[in-house]
Design a protein around this motif. Structure first.
Motif, PDB file in Angstrom:
ATOM      1  N   GLY A 138       0.742  -1.403  -0.027  1.00  0.00           N
ATOM      2  CA  GLY A 138       0.119  -0.055  -0.128  1.00  0.00           C
ATOM      3  C   GLY A 138       0.997   1.196   0.066  1.00  0.00           C
ATOM      4  O   GLY A 138       0.191   2.369   0.669  1.00  0.00           O
ATOM      5  N   PRO A 139       1.825   1.159  -0.732  1.00  0.00           N
ATOM      6  CA  PRO A 139       2.616   2.873  -0.613  1.00  0.00           C
ATOM      7  C   PRO A 139       1.626   3.720  -1.280  1.00  0.00           C
ATOM      8  O   PRO A 139       0.866   3.412  -2.560  1.00  0.00           O
ATOM      9  CB  PRO A 139       3.743   2.449  -1.727  1.00  0.00           C
ATOM     10  CG  PRO A 139       3.547   1.105  -2.498  1.00  0.00           C
ATOM     11  CD  PRO A 139       2.544   0.295  -1.515  1.00  0.00           C
ATOM     12  N   ALA A 140       1.536   4.795  -1.034  1.00  0.00           N
ATOM     13  CA  ALA A 140       1.032   6.057  -1.580  1.00  0.00           C
ATOM     14  C   ALA A 140       1.561   6.350  -2.932  1.00  0.00           C
ATOM     15  O   ALA A 140       0.846   6.388  -3.693  1.00  0.00           O
ATOM     16  CB  ALA A 140       0.884   7.198  -0.820  1.00  0.00           C
ATOM     17  N   VAL A 141       2.933   6.499  -3.174  1.00  0.00           N
ATOM     18  CA  VAL A 141       3.714   6.591  -4.306  1.00  0.00           C
ATOM     19  C   VAL A 141       4.845   5.525  -4.292  1.00  0.00           C
ATOM     20  O   VAL A 141       5.621   5.584  -3.215  1.00  0.00           O
ATOM     21  CB  VAL A 141       4.237   8.094  -4.355  1.00  0.00           C
ATOM     22  CG1 VAL A 141       4.889   8.169  -5.589  1.00  0.00           C
ATOM     23  CG2 VAL A 141       3.040   9.075  -4.180  1.00  0.00           C
ATOM     24  N   VAL A 142       5.221   5.209  -5.573  1.00  0.00           N
ATOM     25  CA  VAL A 142       6.617   4.674  -5.928  1.00  0.00           C
ATOM     26  C   VAL A 142       7.377   5.512  -6.829  1.00  0.00           C
ATOM     27  O   VAL A 142       6.588   5.766  -7.896  1.00  0.00           O
ATOM     28  CB  VAL A 142       6.220   3.314  -6.263  1.00  0.00           C
ATOM     29  CG1 VAL A 142       7.548   2.533  -6.877  1.00  0.00           C
ATOM     30  CG2 VAL A 142       5.393   2.154  -5.584  1.00  0.00           C
ATOM     31  N   ARG A 143       8.381   5.858  -6.254  1.00  0.00           N
ATOM     32  CA  ARG A 143       9.344   6.841  -7.289  1.00  0.00           C
ATOM     33  C   ARG A 143      10.641   6.393  -7.539  1.00  0.00           C
ATOM     34  O   ARG A 143      11.296   5.606  -6.714  1.00  0.00           O
ATOM     35  CB  ARG A 143       9.310   8.166  -6.286  1.00  0.00           C
ATOM     36  CG  ARG A 143      10.201   9.077  -7.384  1.00  0.00           C
ATOM     37  CD  ARG A 143      11.283   9.948  -6.474  1.00  0.00           C
ATOM     38  NE  ARG A 143      12.372   9.234  -6.433  1.00  0.00           N
ATOM     39  CZ  ARG A 143      13.275   9.061  -7.393  1.00  0.00           C
ATOM     40  NH1 ARG A 143      13.295   9.452  -8.500  1.00  0.00           N
ATOM     41  NH2 ARG A 143      14.414   8.225  -7.039  1.00  0.00           N
ATOM     42  N   GLY A 144      11.030   6.134  -8.788  1.00  0.00           N
ATOM     43  CA  GLY A 144      12.266   5.505  -8.993  1.00  0.00           C
ATOM     44  C   GLY A 144      12.692   6.145 -10.517  1.00  0.00           C
ATOM     45  O   GLY A 144      11.902   6.782 -11.000  1.00  0.00           O
ATOM     46  N   ASN A 145      13.697   5.684 -10.956  1.00  0.00           N
ATOM     47  CA  ASN A 145      14.199   5.858 -12.026  1.00  0.00           C
ATOM     48  C   ASN A 145      13.435   4.865 -13.077  1.00  0.00           C
ATOM     49  O   ASN A 145      12.933   3.934 -12.607  1.00  0.00           O
ATOM     50  CB  ASN A 145      15.604   5.988 -12.328  1.00  0.00           C
ATOM     51  CG  ASN A 145      16.383   4.736 -12.137  1.00  0.00           C
ATOM     52  OD1 ASN A 145      16.135   3.637 -12.530  1.00  0.00           O
ATOM     53  ND2 ASN A 145      17.588   4.983 -11.655  1.00  0.00           N
ATOM     54  N   ALA A 146      13.778   4.921 -14.323  1.00  0.00           N
ATOM     55  CA  ALA A 146      12.972   4.132 -15.312  1.00  0.00           C
ATOM     56  C   ALA A 146      13.449   2.531 -15.091  1.00  0.00           C
ATOM     57  O   ALA A 146      12.706   1.759 -15.261  1.00  0.00           O
ATOM     58  CB  ALA A 146      13.462   4.453 -16.805  1.00  0.00           C
ATOM     59  N   SER A 147      14.636   2.340 -15.086  1.00  0.00           N
ATOM     60  CA  SER A 147      15.165   0.990 -14.837  1.00  0.00           C
ATOM     61  C   SER A 147      14.536   0.296 -13.718  1.00  0.00           C
ATOM     62  O   SER A 147      14.169  -0.861 -13.587  1.00  0.00           O
ATOM     63  CB  SER A 147      16.801   0.984 -14.668  1.00  0.00           C
ATOM     64  OG  SER A 147      17.371   1.194 -15.869  1.00  0.00           O
ATOM     65  N   GLU A 148      14.644   0.911 -12.674  1.00  0.00           N
ATOM     66  CA  GLU A 148      13.770   0.474 -11.176  1.00  0.00           C
ATOM     67  C   GLU A 148      12.441   0.191 -11.462  1.00  0.00           C
ATOM     68  O   GLU A 148      12.146  -0.586 -10.989  1.00  0.00           O
ATOM     69  CB  GLU A 148      14.395   1.618 -10.360  1.00  0.00           C
ATOM     70  CG  GLU A 148      15.657   1.787  -9.873  1.00  0.00           C
ATOM     71  CD  GLU A 148      16.109   3.070  -9.085  1.00  0.00           C
ATOM     72  OE1 GLU A 148      17.052   3.216  -8.501  1.00  0.00           O
ATOM     73  OE2 GLU A 148      15.185   4.139  -9.030  1.00  0.00           O
ATOM     74  N   ILE A 149      11.831   1.222 -12.060  1.00  0.00           N
ATOM     75  CA  ILE A 149      10.209   0.993 -12.202  1.00  0.00           C
ATOM     76  C   ILE A 149      10.167  -0.317 -13.181  1.00  0.00           C
ATOM     77  O   ILE A 149       9.237  -1.207 -12.918  1.00  0.00           O
ATOM     78  CB  ILE A 149       9.717   2.271 -12.754  1.00  0.00           C
ATOM     79  CG1 ILE A 149       9.706   3.275 -11.611  1.00  0.00           C
ATOM     80  CG2 ILE A 149       8.117   2.018 -13.106  1.00  0.00           C
ATOM     81  CD1 ILE A 149       9.284   3.055 -10.390  1.00  0.00           C
ATOM     82  N   LEU A 150      10.812  -0.158 -14.362  1.00  0.00           N
ATOM     83  CA  LEU A 150      10.619  -1.444 -15.107  1.00  0.00           C
ATOM     84  C   LEU A 150      10.732  -2.766 -14.376  1.00  0.00           C
ATOM     85  O   LEU A 150      10.235  -3.634 -14.419  1.00  0.00           O
ATOM     86  CB  LEU A 150      11.335  -1.264 -16.370  1.00  0.00           C
ATOM     87  CG  LEU A 150      10.909  -0.204 -17.516  1.00  0.00           C
ATOM     88  CD1 LEU A 150      11.929  -0.065 -18.417  1.00  0.00           C
ATOM     89  CD2 LEU A 150       9.528  -0.656 -18.126  1.00  0.00           C
ATOM     90  N   SER A 151      11.975  -2.792 -13.680  1.00  0.00           N
ATOM     91  CA  SER A 151      12.192  -3.960 -12.970  1.00  0.00           C
ATOM     92  C   SER A 151      11.235  -4.374 -11.949  1.00  0.00           C
ATOM     93  O   SER A 151      10.816  -5.406 -11.693  1.00  0.00           O
ATOM     94  CB  SER A 151      13.450  -3.701 -12.246  1.00  0.00           C
ATOM     95  OG  SER A 151      14.572  -3.604 -13.362  1.00  0.00           O
TER      96      SER A 151
END
Length: 285
Positions: A138-151
């Motif tokens: 239940g995170p309100a937001v997940v924030r990362g760079n493109a590689s982190e989010i894709l993974s």
């Protein structure tokens, strides 16, 4: 109330309609920055040892109150009284993982927004498995760079080079939206253009400066700023858009006053402290 314009919709490959084309609002950033300065939200930062001091100073510069409580004996207790919680996976240890699990559980019980920053996910197995566990909590937001989010979204071959992305933010947009829909969160992808999606809407942030990539901790500090904005704004999408706008506009202001990375880091704090409505309107357009 959000000032996000009504965007067009386009279908994604999954068949779901995805609203696109809206830029994050300067007016939302002005309103939310004002609320932070008025309320001084307490932000519980569980972050990495490389960036803790800089992250705290960024929060202080915008008027928030940082606290770096990350041991397993106190993390849950503090998460219950904080206004928002940041969980940054940069430098993990067994005790810190225990502490993060406890803080997330306490934040959920208290209804406190918490932010996941999946640093270097995809590049290393331990943190990748841990992030996959946390993202369902239940995170309100997940924030990362493109590689982190894709993974994190399960894309094969997306791992970055350590903490650095090897792909662009626009390449991660569709997967980010799918992840947001699947786990019920907002996903923010940092890059030359920042993209933020709650699975239906997409906001874009076009401000920023390349110097922001030459100072350690700017991205991690953005996660903390997202947490501060979530503490005073009920929409995680609007909060994340405002945080990204605030930091990237300050980055533009700081770059104009800097001779290099060293002076930029100091100028960024000064720019955040002095950021005002006319500056935000001028830079966002």
């Amino acid at each position: 109330m959000s000032t996000v314009p009504e965007p067009a919709t386009v279908p994604s490959s999954s068949g779901a309609a995805l609203s696109t084309g809206a830029r994050a609002s300067a007016q939302d950033a002005i309103r939310i920055l004002g609320a932070i300065r008025t309320r001084g939200p307490l932000v519980h930062c569980m972050t990495n040892i490389v960036v803790a001091g800089f992250t705290a100073n960024v929060l202080l510069a915008v008027g928030a109150s940082p606290a770096m409580v990350e041991n397993s004996e106190e993390s849950a207790e503090f998460a219950r009284v904080a206004d928002a919680v940041l969980v940054n996976l940069g430098t993990l240890s067994p005790d810190k993982v225990t502490a993060m699990r406890a803080a997330v559980a306490a934040a959920e019980r208290a209804g406190t927004p918490w932010i996941l920053d999946p640093v270097a996910v995809g590049a290393l197995g331990y943190r990748t498995r841990f992030a996959a566990e946390l993202v369902t909590q239940g995170p309100a937001v997940v924030r990362g760079n493109a590689s982190e989010i894709l993974s994190l979204a399960g894309a094969a071959g997306a791992a970055g080079r350590g903490v650095d992305s090897t792909t662009t933010s626009v390449d991660a947009l569709e997967r980010a939206a799918e992840l947001a829909r699947r786990v019920g969160t907002t996903v923010a992808v940092s890059g030359a253009v920042d993209y933020l999606s709650d699975g239906t809407q997409v906001l874009e942030v076009h401000s920023g400066h390349p110097m922001m990539t030459r100072v350690t901790g700017v991205g991690c500090a953005l996660g903390a700023l997202v947490a501060a904005c979530c503490a005073v704004e009920s929409s995680p999408l609007i909060a994340a858009g405002a945080a990204t706008t605030i930091l990237t506009v300050a980055g533009e202001v700081a770059a104009a006053a800097s001779a290099g990375p060293g002076s930029f880091a100091v100028s960024l704090l000064d720019a955040l402290d002095g950021l005002d409505a006319p500056t935000l309107r001028t830079h966002v357009g």
